[in-house]
Every structure is written in structure tokens, then in C-alpha cells.
Design an enzyme around this catalytic site. Structure first.
Site, PDB file in Angstrom:
ATOM      1  N   SER A  44       0.825  -1.213   0.000  1.00 25.46           N
ATOM      2  CA  SER A  44       0.000   0.000   0.000  1.00 25.46           C
ATOM      3  C   SER A  44       0.862   1.267   0.000  1.00 25.46           C
ATOM      4  CB  SER A  44      -0.950  -0.003   1.200  1.00 25.46           C
ATOM      5  OG  SER A  44      -0.238  -0.166   2.399  1.00 25.46           O
ATOM      6  N   HIS A  45       2.169   1.147   0.204  1.00 23.02           N
ATOM      7  CA  HIS A  45       3.006   2.347   0.261  1.00 23.02           C
ATOM      8  C   HIS A  45       4.225   2.290  -0.658  1.00 23.02           C
ATOM      9  CE1 HIS A  45       0.294   2.962   3.551  1.00 23.02           C
ATOM     10  NE2 HIS A  45       0.539   4.244   3.411  1.00 23.02           N
TER      11      HIS A  45
ATOM     12  N   GLU B 258      -5.032   0.363   2.284  1.00 21.80           N
ATOM     13  CA  GLU B 258      -5.592  -0.999   2.238  1.00 21.80           C
ATOM     14  C   GLU B 258      -7.063  -0.948   1.825  1.00 21.80           C
ATOM     15  OE1 GLU B 258      -3.819  -3.659   2.551  1.00 21.80           O
ATOM     16  OE2 GLU B 258      -1.974  -2.695   3.248  1.00 21.80           O
TER      17      GLU B 258
HETATM   18  P1  NDP Z   1      -0.830  -3.843   9.195  1.00 23.55           P
HETATM   19  O1  NDP Z   1      -2.118  -3.929   9.917  1.00 23.55           O
HETATM   20  O2  NDP Z   1      -0.660  -4.641   7.972  1.00 23.55           O
HETATM   21  O3  NDP Z   1       0.361  -4.253  10.163  1.00 23.55           O
HETATM   22  C1  NDP Z   1       0.576  -3.514  11.338  1.00 23.55           C
HETATM   23  C2  NDP Z   1       1.747  -4.107  12.109  1.00 23.55           C
HETATM   24  O4  NDP Z   1       1.325  -5.334  12.690  1.00 23.55           O
HETATM   25  C3  NDP Z   1       2.955  -4.434  11.237  1.00 23.55           C
HETATM   26  O5  NDP Z   1       4.104  -4.102  11.928  1.00 23.55           O
HETATM   27  C4  NDP Z   1       2.835  -5.946  11.021  1.00 23.55           C
HETATM   28  O6  NDP Z   1       4.088  -6.577  10.847  1.00 23.55           O
HETATM   29  C5  NDP Z   1       2.194  -6.383  12.310  1.00 23.55           C
HETATM   30  N1  NDP Z   1       1.384  -7.577  12.140  1.00 23.55           N
HETATM   31  C6  NDP Z   1       0.476  -7.823  11.181  1.00 23.55           C
HETATM   32  N2  NDP Z   1      -0.080  -9.036  11.371  1.00 23.55           N
HETATM   33  C7  NDP Z   1       0.509  -9.550  12.473  1.00 23.55           C
HETATM   34  C8  NDP Z   1       0.362 -10.764  13.192  1.00 23.55           C
HETATM   35  N3  NDP Z   1      -0.497 -11.704  12.797  1.00 23.55           N
HETATM   36  N4  NDP Z   1       1.119 -10.966  14.285  1.00 23.55           N
HETATM   37  C9  NDP Z   1       2.007 -10.026  14.703  1.00 23.55           C
HETATM   38  N5  NDP Z   1       2.188  -8.845  14.068  1.00 23.55           N
HETATM   39  C10 NDP Z   1       1.447  -8.618  12.972  1.00 23.55           C
HETATM   40  O7  NDP Z   1      -0.466  -2.303   8.887  1.00 23.55           O
HETATM   41  P2  NDP Z   1      -1.468  -1.108   8.544  1.00 23.55           P
HETATM   42  O8  NDP Z   1      -2.332  -1.566   7.434  1.00 23.55           O
HETATM   43  O9  NDP Z   1      -2.095  -0.599   9.775  1.00 23.55           O
HETATM   44  O10 NDP Z   1      -0.462  -0.003   8.003  1.00 23.55           O
HETATM   45  C11 NDP Z   1       0.198  -0.210   6.768  1.00 23.55           C
HETATM   46  C12 NDP Z   1       1.184   0.880   6.525  1.00 23.55           C
HETATM   47  O11 NDP Z   1       0.541   2.085   6.236  1.00 23.55           O
HETATM   48  C13 NDP Z   1       2.166   1.188   7.653  1.00 23.55           C
HETATM   49  O12 NDP Z   1       3.459   1.011   7.120  1.00 23.55           O
HETATM   50  C14 NDP Z   1       1.912   2.653   7.967  1.00 23.55           C
HETATM   51  O13 NDP Z   1       3.071   3.384   8.325  1.00 23.55           O
HETATM   52  C15 NDP Z   1       1.378   3.146   6.658  1.00 23.55           C
HETATM   53  N6  NDP Z   1       0.594   4.374   6.801  1.00 23.55           N
HETATM   54  C16 NDP Z   1       1.148   5.559   6.393  1.00 23.55           C
HETATM   55  C17 NDP Z   1       0.433   6.735   6.493  1.00 23.55           C
HETATM   56  C18 NDP Z   1       1.039   8.044   6.108  1.00 23.55           C
HETATM   57  O14 NDP Z   1       0.370   9.057   6.196  1.00 23.55           O
HETATM   58  N7  NDP Z   1       2.279   8.109   5.688  1.00 23.55           N
HETATM   59  C19 NDP Z   1      -0.947   6.753   6.994  1.00 23.55           C
HETATM   60  C20 NDP Z   1      -1.399   5.470   7.438  1.00 23.55           C
HETATM   61  C21 NDP Z   1      -0.660   4.312   7.325  1.00 23.55           C
HETATM   62  P3  NDP Z   1       4.520  -7.133   9.370  1.00 23.55           P
HETATM   63  O15 NDP Z   1       4.776  -5.922   8.552  1.00 23.55           O
HETATM   64  O16 NDP Z   1       5.705  -7.996   9.618  1.00 23.55           O
HETATM   65  O17 NDP Z   1       3.326  -7.907   8.872  1.00 23.55           O
END
Ligand code: NDP
Length: 332
Positions: free
Chosen positions: A46-47, A187
Site C-alpha cells: 500500500s506504500h 488498504e
Molecule cells: P498492518 O495492519 O498490515 O500491520 C501492522 C503491524 O502489525 C505491522 O508491523 C505488522 O508486521 C504487524 N502484524 C500484522 N499481522 C501480524 C500478526 N499476525 N502478528 C504479529 N504482528 C502482525 O499495517 P497497517 O495496514 O495498519 O499499516 C500499513 C502501513 O501504512 C504502515 O506502514 C503505515 O506506516 C502506513 N501508513 C502511512 C500513512 C502516512 O500518512 N504516511 C498513513 C497510514 C498508514 P509485518 O509488517 O511484519 O506484517
């Protein structure tokens, strides 16, 4: 979805062409390329490439300065200020982090206030860069209002992500990087494009009713994860990334934004802490005892593990063919 296989190098060279063709000088383009390539390499879809049309829109509208020269100043031994010169965040981050980590290593803790940047990426690159120096990293940014506080129906918060990284000498850091929305906007947009429903609790439609249709939610509001608890963290992010650094809150960013499809001007808050100076020299061995216990729990996995595994998954990546065609067109 039609896909195409590209190497990491091909992704980087496509991104470089498009940023150079749309007004970025080489320093700004290269920092953006590192961000896009890192996201695609790690599976932060997504990024990565998905954001390129938005990056280009704001370069073309003139909102974002593709020739930005970020300025880094230490206003006290523990406070680093970075003025991003209205450019995209990656170059300002790369320029500021060495000063932040050097300060934290010397005096134990340091904060960085970034202003005049446009952040459109994941936050783990900055917290992992802090952890790579043996420091604990924290980063957060606000955005445009698209999320209602718990109990409300109108948007005030951005999706307000927060990332935390814990260094593990000789190993990958433990990193979480998450939107405080139940689902990140990127997402939800990907679900809309893929014709997939999203889980209940993701957001409300334009009438304020619960919906699982991503297109309806994109016309309404997102909701924080975990009800009032996630809402409190989103509030903290807003206060740190805007109030504490002296930049725009999400609502102010929206009022000033030209709505060209790219990210608004905003700020970023970062913190670096030395576990060595805080806990003493056995901090790493002691924390490994905790991680050993964690890893013994069946079904649980450390955050960041998925990305770090993806990172080592060879040279090729499968990407959306339509998106690549759009990006090629933007490169002229
Ligand atoms: P996710 O919900 O996909 O994941 C959130 C965190 O949880 C990650 O560190 C992920 O690790 C971890 N995780 C996911 N599943 C599990 C699991 N089953 N067990 C343990 N840990 C888990 O992320 P979001 O969709 O909330 O966010 C996605 C991205 O969007 C982020 O990088 C965020 O910085 C970015 N974002 C940027 C914005 C901006 O303005 N610049 C605004 C909003 C979001 P892993 O990656 O290893 O799966």
C-alpha cells in the site's frame, strides 16, 4: 488482477524515471526510489508503487518541491529540527536521522521534529534506521482527516500511523508499523480496486452507518482500531506529530491542501532512546530472554517478521500490470 514480474532493480529504475521526469532532482528522486523499492521489496504494497501516481500529482501541481533542500538544526543537545523545504519526507528523514541518532547515543534520548514535509510512505524505514544504530525508535505522522474519534461520525484524525522499532544486535529489529485506523486508507483503496469487502468496524458510510463496502467507506469515515483505545492512540499521534513539532493538525492540513491527490504538508515526530544508557550493558541479552519466551508461544509471531522474510525473498516481485502501465505513462 493482471500482474507482471519485475526485478527490484527494474522497480527502482522505473520509479527513478518517473520522479526525474516530473521535476525531482537526483537527491530527491533517489530518496523516493529507496522508499518505493524498500516497500515493494518488503511487501508493503500500500506504500510502494501504488503511491507513485499520488507523488506525481503533487509534483505536477507544484504543491511539493522536487528540489527540496532539507535543513537540519540541533536547537538543544537533545532536540533536532528538520525543515523539509516542502519536499517529500524521505530526503528530510535521511538527512535528519544521523543527527538524531548521534544525539541519542551521546545523551541517552533525543527527539526530532520534522516540519514542512509531505509524508506518503510507511514509517518503518525511519524506525529501522534508528534501530540499526542500536537505539529504540519511535515515529508518528498525522495526515488528512478521514477517521472519526470513537463514538463519533465525523472525521478529525488522519489514519495516524505509529511505528516502534527495538534493536536486536546481529538480528532483525522487532518493528511494528501500523495505522491507528482499523484499516489503513491504502488498504481500503486496494480492497475497493480489488472488489473485496472489508471487515465490519473498518468504517462508516456517508450516512454514518456501519459498512463493509470499501467504496462506501471511502465516501464516509474510517474508524480507529480497538474502539476508544485505538482512538486515544490516534489522538496521541495527532498531538505528537502536529502539536509537539509545531506543524499542522490533520484538520489544518486539509484546510490548506490543494487536494491534488497527493499528501498534504505536515510534520513527523521521532524519538530515539539508547537502551545501553538507560538499562546498562546487558540490555540486549536480557531482552532476548523475553523474545525467546515470545517465540515459544504457538500461533504468535513478532511484528516485522513478515516484511523481513519478504526482504530476503529473491530479486523478483509480482506487481499490478495496470499500475505499471499507468506509471510508465507518467514517466512519459
Ligand atoms: P498492518 O495492519 O498490515 O500491520 C501492522 C503491524 O502489525 C505491522 O508491523 C505488522 O508486521 C504487524 N502484524 C500484522 N499481522 C501480524 C500478526 N499476525 N502478528 C504479529 N504482528 C502482525 O499495517 P497497517 O495496514 O495498519 O499499516 C500499513 C502501513 O501504512 C504502515 O506502514 C503505515 O506506516 C502506513 N501508513 C502511512 C500513512 C502516512 O500518512 N504516511 C498513513 C497510514 C498508514 P509485518 O509488517 O511484519 O506484517
Amino acid at each position: 488482477m493482471k500482474t507482471v514480474d519485475l526485478s527490484i532493480e527494474e522497480i527502482g529504475s522505473l520509479a527513478r524515471d518517473v520522479f526525474r521526469a516530473n521535476g525531482c532532482d537526483s537527491a530527491n528522486a533517489d530518496a523516493l526510489v529507496r522508499t518505493i523499492v524498500g516497500a515493494e521489496r518488503d511487501g508493503s504494497h500500500s506504500h510502494g508503487l501504488f503511491r507513485v501516481p499520488g507523488y506525481v500529482a503533487s509534483l505536477r501541481s507544484g504543491k511539493v518541491n522536487g528540489q527540496a533542500r532539507p535543513r537540519v538544526v540541533a536547537t538543544t543537545p537533545a532536540i533536532i529540527k528538520v525543515h523539509g523545504d516542502d519536499g517529500y519526507a524521505p530526503l528530510a528523514i535521511e538527512r535528519g536521522i544521523p543527527a538524531l541518532t548521534q544525539a541519542a547515543k551521546q545523551i541517552g534520548i533525543a527527539a526530532m521534529a520534522m516540519t514542512h514535509v509531505h509524508h506518503f510512505a510507511a514509517l518503518w524505514p525511519e524506525t529501522e534506521a534508528i534501530a540499526a544504530e542500536g537505539l529504540i525508535g519511535l515515529a508518528c505522522v498525522s495526515y488528512l482527516p478521514c477517521m472519526a474519534p470513537a463514538g463519533g461520525r465525523s472525521a478529525l484524525f488522519g489514519t495516524n500511523p505509529i511505528s516502534f522499532a527495538w534493536p536486536r544486535p546481529g538480528k532483525d529489529p522487532v518493528v511494528f508499523d501500523m495505522a491507528t485506523a482499523a484499516m489503513a486508507m491504502g488498504e481500503v483503496q486496494l480492497a475497493a480496486r480489488g472488489g473485496r469487502d472489508v471487515p465490519p468496524g473498518t468504517g462508516l458510510d456517508a450516512n454514518g452507518d456501519v459498512s463493509t463496502d470499501p467504496n462506501a467507506i471511502l465516501k464516509g469515515v474510517l474508524l480507529p482500531f480497538g474502539g476508544y483505545k485505538g482512538s486515544a492512540i490516534a489522538l496521541m499521534v495527532e498531538l505528537l506529530a502536529a502539536g509537539a513539532v509545531g506543524e499542522r493538525f490533520s484538520f489544518e492540513a486539509a484546510e490548506a491542501d490543494v487536494k491534488d491527490g497527493g499528501p498534504p504538508r505536515g510534520g513527523e515526530f521521532m524519538l530515539a532512546i539508547s537502551p545501553e544508557l538507560l538499562a546498562g550493558s546487558d540490555w540486549a541479552a536480557h531482552s532476548e530472554l523475553f523474545f525467546e519466551r515470545f517465540e515459544r508461544i504457538e500461533g504468535a509471531r513478532l511484528p516485522g517478521l513478515r516484511r523481513h522474510r519478504n526482504r530476503r525473498a529473491g530479486a523478483m516481485r509480482r506487481v499490478d500490470a495496470d499500475l505499471i502501465a499507468r506509471i510508465r505513462a507518467l514517466a512519459g
